[in-house]
Design a protein around this motif. Structure first.
Motif, PDB file in Angstrom:
ATOM      1  N   PHE A  10       0.854  -1.186   0.000  1.00 54.59           N
ATOM      2  CA  PHE A  10       0.000   0.000   0.000  1.00 54.59           C
ATOM      3  C   PHE A  10       0.887   1.233   0.000  1.00 54.59           C
ATOM      4  O   PHE A  10       1.838   1.312   0.775  1.00 54.59           O
ATOM      5  N   VAL A  11       0.560   2.163  -0.878  1.00 54.32           N
ATOM      6  CA  VAL A  11       1.349   3.397  -0.961  1.00 54.32           C
ATOM      7  C   VAL A  11       0.410   4.589  -1.083  1.00 54.32           C
ATOM      8  O   VAL A  11      -0.653   4.488  -1.698  1.00 54.32           O
ATOM      9  N   PRO A  12       0.792   5.723  -0.498  1.00 54.90           N
ATOM     10  CA  PRO A  12      -0.018   6.931  -0.653  1.00 54.90           C
ATOM     11  C   PRO A  12       0.001   7.403  -2.113  1.00 54.90           C
ATOM     12  O   PRO A  12       1.054   7.390  -2.759  1.00 54.90           O
ATOM     13  N   VAL A  13      -1.141   7.804  -2.630  1.00 55.65           N
ATOM     14  CA  VAL A  13      -1.244   8.247  -4.020  1.00 55.65           C
ATOM     15  C   VAL A  13      -0.279   9.394  -4.295  1.00 55.65           C
ATOM     16  O   VAL A  13       0.413   9.412  -5.313  1.00 55.65           O
ATOM     17  N   GLY A  14      -0.219  10.353  -3.365  1.00 55.46           N
ATOM     18  CA  GLY A  14       0.666  11.496  -3.559  1.00 55.46           C
ATOM     19  C   GLY A  14       2.111  11.086  -3.761  1.00 55.46           C
ATOM     20  O   GLY A  14       2.815  11.636  -4.621  1.00 55.46           O
ATOM     21  N   ASN A  15       2.568  10.119  -2.991  1.00 57.43           N
ATOM     22  CA  ASN A  15       3.946   9.632  -3.143  1.00 57.43           C
ATOM     23  C   ASN A  15       4.126   8.867  -4.447  1.00 57.43           C
ATOM     24  O   ASN A  15       5.130   9.022  -5.135  1.00 57.43           O
ATOM     25  N   ALA A  16       3.141   8.031  -4.779  1.00 56.92           N
ATOM     26  CA  ALA A  16       3.243   7.206  -5.984  1.00 56.92           C
ATOM     27  C   ALA A  16       3.308   8.054  -7.247  1.00 56.92           C
ATOM     28  O   ALA A  16       3.869   7.620  -8.256  1.00 56.92           O
ATOM     29  N   ASN A  24      11.385   3.046  -6.702  1.00 57.91           N
ATOM     30  CA  ASN A  24      12.343   2.912  -5.593  1.00 57.91           C
ATOM     31  C   ASN A  24      11.723   2.170  -4.419  1.00 57.91           C
ATOM     32  O   ASN A  24      12.385   1.332  -3.784  1.00 57.91           O
ATOM     33  N   ARG A  25      10.471   2.456  -4.120  1.00 57.42           N
ATOM     34  CA  ARG A  25       9.783   1.775  -3.004  1.00 57.42           C
ATOM     35  C   ARG A  25       9.722   0.274  -3.259  1.00 57.42           C
ATOM     36  O   ARG A  25      10.009  -0.537  -2.381  1.00 57.42           O
ATOM     37  N   LEU A  26       9.346  -0.096  -4.463  1.00 57.39           N
ATOM     38  CA  LEU A  26       9.222  -1.520  -4.793  1.00 57.39           C
ATOM     39  C   LEU A  26      10.587  -2.211  -4.824  1.00 57.39           C
ATOM     40  O   LEU A  26      10.715  -3.354  -4.386  1.00 57.39           O
ATOM     41  N   ARG A  27      11.589  -1.532  -5.309  1.00 60.64           N
ATOM     42  CA  ARG A  27      12.932  -2.124  -5.343  1.00 60.64           C
ATOM     43  C   ARG A  27      13.508  -2.327  -3.941  1.00 60.64           C
ATOM     44  O   ARG A  27      14.377  -3.170  -3.737  1.00 60.64           O
TER      45      ARG A  27
END
Length: 104
Positions: A10-16, A24-27
């Motif tokens: 789960f990630v914030p839309v603003g960050n995504a 970078n988050r997924l890596r």
């Protein structure tokens, strides 16, 4: 109930929406976490499968498949739905009555 946090990120839309943030988050997800997500997804995969594998979709559906999972959830909610319908029928016109009584 399905706990999506056991196999989802789960990630914030603003960050995504920021350039390179999601990549970078997924890596940065560890191999151990990825393996845990894969194992947990495998445990619930059948409830996301709507195809029964038969030509044209005609034939029996898997008992642990998505269609039967949905019907089981509907069946679990039926008593509450029936109670709400009964309460609505008994309600005096114009009166506001809570859906569930928490009286002692």
């Amino acid at each position: 109930m399905v706990d999506y946090s056991e196999f989802s990120v789960f990630v914030p839309v603003g960050n995504a929406l920021q350039p390179s943030w999601l990549v970078n988050r997924l890596r940065n997800i560890s191999n151990e976490q990825k393996d845990r997500f894969r194992r947990n997804m495998a445990n619930v995969q059948s409830i996301f499968e709507y195809d029964n594998g038969s030509p044209g979709g005609i034939g029996p559906v898997p008992s642990d498949g998505a269609v039967n999972y949905i019907w089981r959830k509907v069946q679990q909610k039926l008593p509450v739905i029936k109670e709400a319908v009964t309460r609505e029928k008994r309600k005096v016109k114009g009166a506001s009555v809570p859906l569930r009584c928490h009286c002692v």
